[in-house]
Write a protein that holds these residues in place. Sequence first.
Motif, PDB file in Angstrom:
ATOM      1  N   ASP A   1      30.958  38.798  47.365  1.00  0.00           N
ATOM      2  CA  ASP A   1      32.056  38.976  46.409  1.00  0.00           C
ATOM      3  C   ASP A   1      32.547  37.600  45.967  1.00  0.00           C
ATOM      4  O   ASP A   1      32.353  36.611  46.677  1.00  0.00           O
ATOM      5  CB  ASP A   1      33.174  39.796  47.050  1.00  0.00           C
TER       6      ASP A   1
ATOM      7  N   CYS B   1      35.559  37.016  50.556  1.00  0.00           N
ATOM      8  CA  CYS B   1      36.178  37.418  51.827  1.00  0.00           C
ATOM      9  C   CYS B   1      35.533  36.590  52.943  1.00  0.00           C
ATOM     10  O   CYS B   1      34.482  35.981  52.735  1.00  0.00           O
ATOM     11  CB  CYS B   1      35.983  38.917  52.057  1.00  0.00           C
TER      12      CYS B   1
ATOM     13  N   CYS C   1      31.741  37.414  53.517  1.00  0.00           N
ATOM     14  CA  CYS C   1      30.875  36.942  52.431  1.00  0.00           C
ATOM     15  C   CYS C   1      30.782  35.418  52.464  1.00  0.00           C
ATOM     16  O   CYS C   1      29.729  34.846  52.186  1.00  0.00           O
ATOM     17  CB  CYS C   1      31.386  37.421  51.077  1.00  0.00           C
TER      18      CYS C   1
ATOM     19  N   CYS D   1      31.050  42.871  53.965  1.00  0.00           N
ATOM     20  CA  CYS D   1      32.126  42.555  53.009  1.00  0.00           C
ATOM     21  C   CYS D   1      33.392  43.365  53.293  1.00  0.00           C
ATOM     22  O   CYS D   1      33.340  44.561  53.516  1.00  0.00           O
ATOM     23  CB  CYS D   1      31.652  42.807  51.577  1.00  0.00           C
TER      24      CYS D   1
ATOM     25  N   ASN E   1      36.301  43.261  51.207  1.00  0.00           N
ATOM     26  CA  ASN E   1      37.132  43.673  50.066  1.00  0.00           C
ATOM     27  C   ASN E   1      36.414  44.578  49.069  1.00  0.00           C
ATOM     28  O   ASN E   1      37.002  44.993  48.076  1.00  0.00           O
ATOM     29  CB  ASN E   1      37.736  42.445  49.363  1.00  0.00           C
TER      30      ASN E   1
END
Length: 348
Positions: A93, A97, A100, A108, A110
Amino acid sequence: MKAITVEPKKPGTVRYEDIPEPDVREGSVLVEAIAASVCGTDIEIAEGKYGWAPPGKTRLVLGHESLGRVIDPGLNSPFKKGDLVSGLVRRPDPVPCPNCAVGESDMCRNGQYTERGIKEIHGFMSERWRIEPEYAIKVDPTLGILGVLLEPTTVIVKALETVLAVGQRSFWEPKTLLVTGAGPIGLLAAAVASLSGIEVHVLDRVETGLKPDLVRAHGATYHTGSVLDLGFEPDVIVECTGVGSVIAESIQKVGAGGVVCLTGVGAGGIAPRATADIAAAAVLKNNVVVGSVNANKRHWYKASDRLGRLDRAWLSRLITRYEKPENFKQALERKPDDIKVVIRFSEI
Ligand SMILES: [Zn+2]
């Protein structure tokens, strides 16, 4: 070039059509597609139930289980012309986050990750595709067309790694592993788990045919009926059906200190047992129920090794149907005898 595309969330919009050549911004490695296999997610996207087109676009190139041949490795590339490669599916992302940020986009937090052929990035069902070198994995050339099974194998490698991580919270020497569901993921899970020497069992609804044959051919034990009727308590259950009753029975049946790893994605159903009863069974036996999805580059690397160690003749029986890209409709249809359907773009 030709590609299999879809307008996500609109049923009946899949087409095999001309689209522009892949943009160099999609990656410096240019790949000629050899094959893409079809999974349940592709069928759901084709049915209009799932999927997102890239920002500003209405259509998405389908496909996330890839096998291709490098035709232009690009500058400073670890690849050379002719290498067989498969592409990682998920990209981190943009925030990113914490997971990630450290290369674990499979974890991940979010949900803003993107995925090729599923979420906001074009997939691999096109005659040519581009990829960033860091997201391409070399495929053992001796696997040939069977290299298309790499992506589903990554999902299994992550699930088994998760099981091991959880199990190691205490002294743990698992002896038996049950896989529920003898679809492509279940069969591959059984085969990959067998490599570690654990006693493997597979349970599915069908009583005869290719699935039981494939399980037994791999030296595992095949069962039908209810998980509760098994004559033993598995140390590990890898749940690949996503069916509520099978999940509930698995949580109830797993042995003390056991791990139930959920990999199937289902929906709905009627609670077959009281939630507190299921939870009490887990509490009193120190059991863990853990979900696992997707895979990161470490799992891809390990999957490439595990797939390369499996029997080629056995693996080739998992692919029950080859289709040409122009026959995308048949390819994206579930037929009763299907295990894995592969769309072939070019000869290997
Ligand atoms: Zn993230």
